[in-house]
Design an enzyme around this catalytic site. Structure first.
Site, mmCIF file in Angstrom:
data_model
loop_
_atom_site.group_PDB
_atom_site.id
_atom_site.type_symbol
_atom_site.label_atom_id
_atom_site.label_comp_id
_atom_site.label_asym_id
_atom_site.label_seq_id
_atom_site.Cartn_x
_atom_site.Cartn_y
_atom_site.Cartn_z
ATOM 1 N N ARG A 45 0.922 -1.107 -0.100
ATOM 2 C CA ARG A 45 -0.139 0.159 -0.196
ATOM 3 C C ARG A 45 0.955 1.276 0.160
ATOM 4 O O ARG A 45 0.582 2.181 -0.636
ATOM 5 C CB ARG A 45 -0.934 0.031 1.289
ATOM 6 C CG ARG A 45 -1.667 1.360 1.420
ATOM 7 C CD ARG A 45 -2.511 1.162 2.655
ATOM 8 N NE ARG A 45 -3.474 2.291 2.777
ATOM 9 C CZ ARG A 45 -4.531 2.613 3.537
ATOM 10 N NH1 ARG A 45 -4.929 1.622 4.286
ATOM 11 N NH2 ARG A 45 -5.287 3.601 3.669
ATOM 12 N N ASN A 84 -10.706 -4.343 -1.211
ATOM 13 C CA ASN A 84 -10.692 -3.388 -2.323
ATOM 14 C C ASN A 84 -9.707 -3.665 -3.434
ATOM 15 O O ASN A 84 -8.739 -4.500 -3.167
ATOM 16 C CB ASN A 84 -9.996 -2.117 -1.706
ATOM 17 C CG ASN A 84 -11.168 -1.284 -1.036
ATOM 18 O OD1 ASN A 84 -12.136 -1.210 -1.448
ATOM 19 N ND2 ASN A 84 -10.782 -0.914 0.130
ATOM 20 N N CYS A 117 -19.257 -2.188 1.139
ATOM 21 C CA CYS A 117 -18.663 -0.832 1.403
ATOM 22 C C CYS A 117 -19.174 -0.161 2.549
ATOM 23 O O CYS A 117 -20.560 -0.162 2.521
ATOM 24 C CB CYS A 117 -18.262 0.047 0.181
ATOM 25 S SG CYS A 117 -17.142 1.661 0.503
ATOM 26 N N HIS A 125 -16.722 3.736 -4.468
ATOM 27 C CA HIS A 125 -15.711 4.535 -4.386
ATOM 28 C C HIS A 125 -15.844 5.676 -5.500
ATOM 29 O O HIS A 125 -15.179 6.638 -5.597
ATOM 30 C CB HIS A 125 -14.245 4.285 -4.364
ATOM 31 C CG HIS A 125 -13.883 3.421 -2.974
ATOM 32 N ND1 HIS A 125 -12.709 2.977 -2.637
ATOM 33 C CD2 HIS A 125 -14.755 3.046 -2.030
ATOM 34 C CE1 HIS A 125 -12.758 2.304 -1.532
ATOM 35 N NE2 HIS A 125 -14.047 2.392 -1.103
ATOM 36 N N TYR A 151 -14.475 10.085 -1.745
ATOM 37 C CA TYR A 151 -13.425 9.570 -2.772
ATOM 38 C C TYR A 151 -13.566 10.589 -4.066
ATOM 39 O O TYR A 151 -12.671 10.702 -4.926
ATOM 40 C CB TYR A 151 -13.895 8.089 -3.196
ATOM 41 C CG TYR A 151 -13.302 7.139 -2.158
ATOM 42 C CD1 TYR A 151 -11.970 6.722 -2.335
ATOM 43 C CD2 TYR A 151 -14.052 6.603 -1.063
ATOM 44 C CE1 TYR A 151 -11.447 5.886 -1.313
ATOM 45 C CE2 TYR A 151 -13.748 5.886 -0.140
ATOM 46 C CZ TYR A 151 -12.459 5.482 -0.311
ATOM 47 O OH TYR A 151 -11.924 4.520 0.506
#
Length: 421
Positions: free
Chosen positions: A90, A144, A164, A194, A244
């Site tokens: 990440r 995700n 989500c 998102h 987002y």
């Protein structure tokens, strides 16, 4: 009822366990299996999970294992919450795109594509093993990028629904502002994972009075502040975008911010170390307050509602989920995965009708849907050219020089996870 959590060693898991304990009348779990290859984390999380169940008087048992096949054997539902590559991957997703002046984020843009390429093959292997163990088991995907992962699962014929926590978080927020219980609020929530907008906030149910104009008039400043978007923008739109959307509506501003502050991955990694130390305390019998800062707020309540409905135990009949479009949004392909209100029962999720969508939002949805199609092709079939095509299609990238450079960067940083590289 047996539920299995793949990625059970995640620091998220006590949030989930707390929901199972509190809402046991809605979802009577007899056996909760936490499976994870990281034995050290799993031991700490599993110990706290057992203490939470005991403290709240839950009669079910918590089992921990690194054996995936044993974990999913006989499971009624399997929840996926894995992170291939961990926080180290990440950290890369959030940094190398910035070198091109593009957003570095774990689910959006080039970083989101990298995560999809690492994740889809792993999830599909897990899903195949679930199907062999119990063809009737439901897979609830919280991994995700949820939209792409859920599309991969559905395309392969799995009984899957994506989840989500954005919608349930907004539902709770709006209910608090209105002085109502969350169950009294129904969101007209539309978009892709998102990439969503609340186009109405209704009282009581899908046909209820829309109080979104009142919310924006009375609380627009607070809502805008939470989204880190200008209040006048919300007034002009007349809807509430998910946070987002800031990556799209304020892209350059976000890039400047990301270049000058520690990455979210670094913050989360530090938080996880602290949480795991807390989880090892044998006197801790509740999820710690710090967990709320980790992310995933209300995930447990959404997961309980969804699992209960899918397994025929009731729960909220209307839930925001990720599932096939099937004509709900006529400007998208039927096999696009959308995030909307749906009627959920033991047969699955059936999207509710959606009023005509403003072209301002429909256009962006169509663009990102095209990207997700290309991203899934790259994840399933590999190849540098497929990665380039997906990046070129993404609205946050779009320029061929950026797409070329980002393709090289993505492959270089993820080579160990890409069988074709």
């Amino acid at each position: 009822m047996k539920l299995t959590v793949v990625g059970g060693g995640s620091t998220y898991t006590p949030e989930l366990v707390d929901g199972f304990a509190r809402l046991r009348d809605t979802l009577p779990v007899e056996e909760l299996v936490l499976v994870d290859p990281a034995a050290d984390r799993l031991e700490l999380v599993g110990g706290l999970a057992r203490r939470i169940f005991a403290h709240q008087g839950h009669p079910g048992r918590v089992v921990t294992t690194s054996d995936l096949d044993a974990a999913v054997d006989g499971a009624d539902a399997v929840l996926l919450q894995l992170r291939v590559g961990g926080q180290a991957a990440r950290q890369q997703d959030e940094t190398w795109p910035l070198e091109c002046g593009c957003v570095g984020q774990e689910t959006t843009g080039a970083g989101g594509l990298a995560k999809a390429l690492r994740t889809v093959p792993v999830v599909l292997d897990i899903a195949d093993r679930v199907r062999r163990a119990n063809p009737d088991a439901w897979i609830i995907d919280f991994t995700n990028p949820v939209g792409i992962v859920t599309r991969a699962l559905l395309q392969a014929g799995h009984r899957a629904v994506g989840l989500c926590n954005v919608a349930i978080g907004l539902q709770r927020k709006f209910a608090g502002m209105l002085g109502l219980a969350p169950a009294d609020i129904h969101l007209d929530h539309v978009g892709l994972n998102h990439l969503t907008w609340e186009t109405a906030v209704r009282l009581g149910g899908p046909e209820g009075e829309d109080v979104l104009p009142r919310l924006l008039a009375e609380h627009g400043g607070t809502i805008a502040g939470d989204l880190r978007l200008p209040r006048p923008l919300l007034d002009r739109l007349g809807v509430v975008p998910s946070y987002y959307l800031r990556y799209y509506y304020a892209h350059d501003e976000v890039v400047d911010e990301l270049r000058t502050k520690p990455s979210r991955a670094a913050e989360v990694a530090a938080m996880e170390r602290e949480l795991l130390t807390m989880y090892g305390d044998p006197t801790l019998v509740e999820k710690p307050a710090l967990l709320a800062r980790r992310g995933g707020a209300y995930y447990s309540e959404a997961a309980v509602d969804l699992a209960a409905a899918l397994l025929g135990g009731g729960g909220n009949p209307y839930q925001v989920v990720n599932t096939y479009n099937k004509g709900t949004l006529p400007f998208l392909p039927d096999d696009a995965v959308i995030e909307v209100q749906a009627a959920v029962d033991s047969k699955g999720a059936a999207p509710l009708p959606v009023p005509a969508v403003d072209p301002l939002y429909a256009g962006l949805m169509a663009d990102v849907t095209a990207y997700e199609h290309l991203a899934l092709e790259a994840a399933l079939r590999g190849g540098r050219d497929r990665v380039f095509r997906a990046l070129l299609a993404h609205p946050l990238i779009g320029q061929y020089a950026y797409a070329e450079t980002l393709t090289d960067q993505l492959v270089a940083h993820n080579r160990e996870y890409l069988a074709w590289a």
